[in-house]
Structures are given as C-alpha cells and as structure tokens.
Scaffold this motif. Structure first.
Motif, short mmCIF file in Angstrom:
data_model
loop_
_atom_site.label_atom_id
_atom_site.label_comp_id
_atom_site.label_asym_id
_atom_site.label_seq_id
_atom_site.Cartn_x
_atom_site.Cartn_y
_atom_site.Cartn_z
N VAL A 9 0.74 -1.16 -0.04
CA VAL A 9 0.00 -0.07 0.10
C VAL A 9 0.87 1.31 0.02
N GLU A 10 0.45 2.26 -0.85
CA GLU A 10 1.61 3.33 -1.06
C GLU A 10 1.54 4.14 0.19
N ASP A 83 -2.20 -5.29 -5.74
CA ASP A 83 -2.17 -4.19 -5.75
C ASP A 83 -2.70 -3.25 -4.62
N GLY A 84 -2.23 -2.21 -4.43
CA GLY A 84 -3.00 -1.23 -3.31
C GLY A 84 -4.16 -1.68 -2.89
N ALA A 85 -5.30 -1.71 -3.96
CA ALA A 85 -6.58 -1.71 -3.48
C ALA A 85 -6.88 -3.08 -2.61
N ARG A 86 -6.24 -4.17 -3.12
CA ARG A 86 -6.37 -5.39 -2.42
C ARG A 86 -5.88 -5.34 -0.84
N TRP A 87 -4.58 -4.77 -1.03
CA TRP A 87 -4.09 -4.48 0.62
C TRP A 87 -5.17 -3.43 1.49
N GLN A 88 -5.79 -2.53 0.77
CA GLN A 88 -6.43 -1.70 1.61
C GLN A 88 -7.64 -2.69 1.91
N GLN A 89 -8.18 -3.38 1.04
CA GLN A 89 -9.63 -4.10 1.31
C GLN A 89 -9.23 -4.86 2.50
N ARG A 92 -8.70 -3.10 5.74
CA ARG A 92 -10.16 -2.54 6.26
C ARG A 92 -11.00 -3.56 6.77
#
Length: 379
Positions: A9-10, A83-89, A92
C-alpha cells in the motif's frame, strides 16, 4: 530511502500489521470442495471464513513483517503481487472487525460474516433440557488439568495405554466368559443398577477428559453441564476453540480422549476381575462391566455424528464440521473437483484406514450381540 515496493500500500510499505491477542486462526479445512480457514475473535465471539490466499497474508501479520515483506512472500508463493486496492481491502476488513492490535474493538452489531449468537434462555422441560453445572467451566478444567495433567506426559501415558491394550486383548480372548457374565448380570437387578451407575460415571469422566486434554493443548472450555433427553441423562463438556487448537493431531487427541478415559476407568475393575478372590456373583458383575464398558468406549469411535469418531474422521480428512454429516465426508472422498486440491485423495485414504477400523468395531459388536442372543435362546 527506497521507493515503495510494488504490491504494498502506498505510504504503508513499512507498516507492520499485527493481529490482536484475541484472534485465533484455524488450519486449512474443507467446506464442500472449497479450502477455507476460520478466523475467530474470542473477545467479541464472532467468526468468519477466508480463503487460503487471504489466510497466507493474515497469518503473517505478527508485527515482525512489514507489508512489503509480506507482499514479497506472497509473490514468491503465488507468482503475483497484490495491488494497493487489495491490501486496503484486507486491512479494512481486519480493522473494522477490531482484529488488528491497537484497533478499536468492533462495536456490537458491527460487520461480521458469522456473528456470535445471542445467549439463549435455557430450553428446559421435563422431557428434555440442559443446565450448567459450574459457573466457570474453563477455570474448573484448569484446576483439573493441574491435578491430573501429569498423566498426559509420555512417561505415564504410554504405560497406561499399554495396560488398556492388554486389557482389551484379555477381554477378546475370554469373550465367551464375559458374555456369560453379562447374561447373569441382567438377571440380578441390584448388580445391574450398580454396573449402570458405574458406566454413567465413566461417561461423566469421558466428557471431562475432552476438556482436560483440550486445556493441555491450550484450548478453552466454554461449558460443563448436564443434558437430558429422558430417559437419557448425560454430562457434556464444550470445548470452545476445538477447531483452533494448534494442530490436527491435537484436535484428534482431544476427540479421542473421551474413549481412552472410558477404557482407563475399566482398568481397576479388570484387575479385580482377574486377580481378586471374589464370590461368583461379584466376579461376574465385574466381567460384565468390563465387556459393556469396552463396547461403550469402542462404539464411540465409529465415525458417525455425534460420536467422537465423527470428529476424528473430520480431522483425518481435513474437513470442517461445518460439512454437517458423514455423508458429506463420503462425498468429499469421491470428489474430483480440482478446487479441492489434494484433499479428496487425503480424504479417501483417511476414510479407507479409519473406515476399516470402524467396520471391525461394528462387526465385533454385532458378533457379540449375536452370540449373546444365541446363548439366551438356547439356555
């Protein structure tokens, strides 16, 4: 400073996520043909399922690895980066459930795939019901473990199991004598009541043995109580985190503990039957107790719900009890679904081995019943 590695994640590449101490992770299990892991929040009581890939990531969130390091391990294992979206998911999901260290506890009514059910009022009646016998089952089991836990060490357990094996060999070799003794027992109401009381007491020890062995492996006991479905009245002991014990072998030991306890209970009575100078009626009562107690213990190992053999078979097959029935395990063993990986093969092998033992037990019990019935009808 190095750039943010791909797959992290950035701005959070060096973040070291850590699960809270109340979080339990299960081994791989099967639900249908899908491989799943269970995650339980012991504080809130909720639990939910995740796939093997999600578990790979979550299991590494121990505070010692950064997101970048976990992402590198994932890429080596699965050949792709998140990708970052998956990490954030993922973060979260864990954060909103209060599963990360330092995150606020999940409020009541918050999201959860399988929320803990609200405590129900005891369903008690004259014909059926249950009641708790102790206020704190886990503390009670802990005291029992401190008192008798030394028996679970190899120095004690191996000789005891050897004695149990010798006892069962003697019982098998002298089955005719034991059947005659059992026939006589049913003709003596006083001794029959005494033997039935001892067998009931052995079932109480059976349940407590499940709890003590679970406690030995770091488990917790949620409830110890009495359940009745008249005319049957039995004790029960609920291991709250059975599916989350450290290994499959620990879960099998916990499930097996009850039957082993039943057999250990018979050892002193077997010694009296073999060596004590007793009158014929008492000696026959002890012989009948040995036979009936052995059948009771071995029958518990048959892999049909709700017997202990059902849980043992489920662990041998790598299947979760959410599958619901022995039929589900048999269907699993016949599965050719690629999504199940090598579990169907393992299930087939486990059921062949375990099923053979179960068949031998059933054949032995059936043979004993037939012989006893024949003797009753011909005398």
């Amino acid at each position: 400073m190095s750039a943010t590695p791909p797959g992290a994640v950035e701005g959070l590449a060096e973040y070291r996520p850590e699960l809270g101490p109340q979080v339990l992770l299960s081994d791989a299990m099967l639900q249908g043909a899908a491989t799943v892991h269970l995650i339980k929040d012991t504080a809130g009581g909720g639990s939910f399922r995740v796939g093997a890939k999600e578990h790979f990531l979550i299991a590494r969130m121990d505070g010692s690895r950064s997101l970048a390091e976990i992402g590198e391990e994932y890429a080596r294992e699965y050949g792709r980066r998140l990708d970052g979206a998956r990490w954030q998911q993922i973060l979260r999901m864990l954060g909103t459930r209060g599963l990360l260290a330092g995150a606020p506890a999940r409020p009541a009514g918050g999201p959860a795939s399988t929320p803990a059910p609200a405590p129900a009022e005891p369903d008690r009646g004259l014909l059926r019901g249950s009641i708790r016998l102790v206020a704190d089952a886990d503390a009670t089991t802990d005291r029992l473990h401190r008192a008798v836990g030394f028996l679970l060490t190899p120095g004690w357990l191996v000789p005891l199991l050897a004695l149990v094996l010798a006892m069962e060999v003697v019982a098998a070799l002298r089955i005719g004598e034991l059947l005659d003794a059992t026939k006589g027992l049913f003709g003596n109401p006083v001794l029959l009541v005494g033997a039935a009381t001892l067998l009931w007491f052995s079932t109480a020890l059976h349940e407590l043995a499940h709890g003590v062995v679970a406690r030995h492996h770091g488990g917790t006991v949620a409830e110890i109580g009495l359940r009745w479905r008249l005319p049957v009245v039995i004790m029960y002991c609920t291991v709250g985190n059975y599916l989350y014990l450290g290994s499959r072998w620990q879960r099998i030991q916990t499930a097996l503990a009850g039957a082993v306890m039943n057999l250990l209970f018979l050892l002193p009575f077997c010694a009296l039957w073999l060596f004590a100078p007793l009158d014929t009626a008492t000696r026959d009562a002890l012989g009948a107790l040995l036979l009936l107690g052995s059948v009771q213990a071995l029958a518990m190992l048959v892999p049909f719900p709700p017997l202990d053999g059902y849980r043992i078979a489920s662990q041998l097959c790598g299947a979760t009890e959410l599958a619901g029935s022995t039929v589900a395990y048999l269907r699993l063993a016949a599965s050719r679904d690629p999504a199940a990986g090598d579990y169907p093969r393992r299930a087939r092998n486990a059921y062949r081995a375990y099923g053979l033992g179960a068949v031998l037990v059933l054949v032995g019990i059936a043979a004993a019943v037939v012989v006893a019935a024949h003797r009753l009808l011909t005398t």
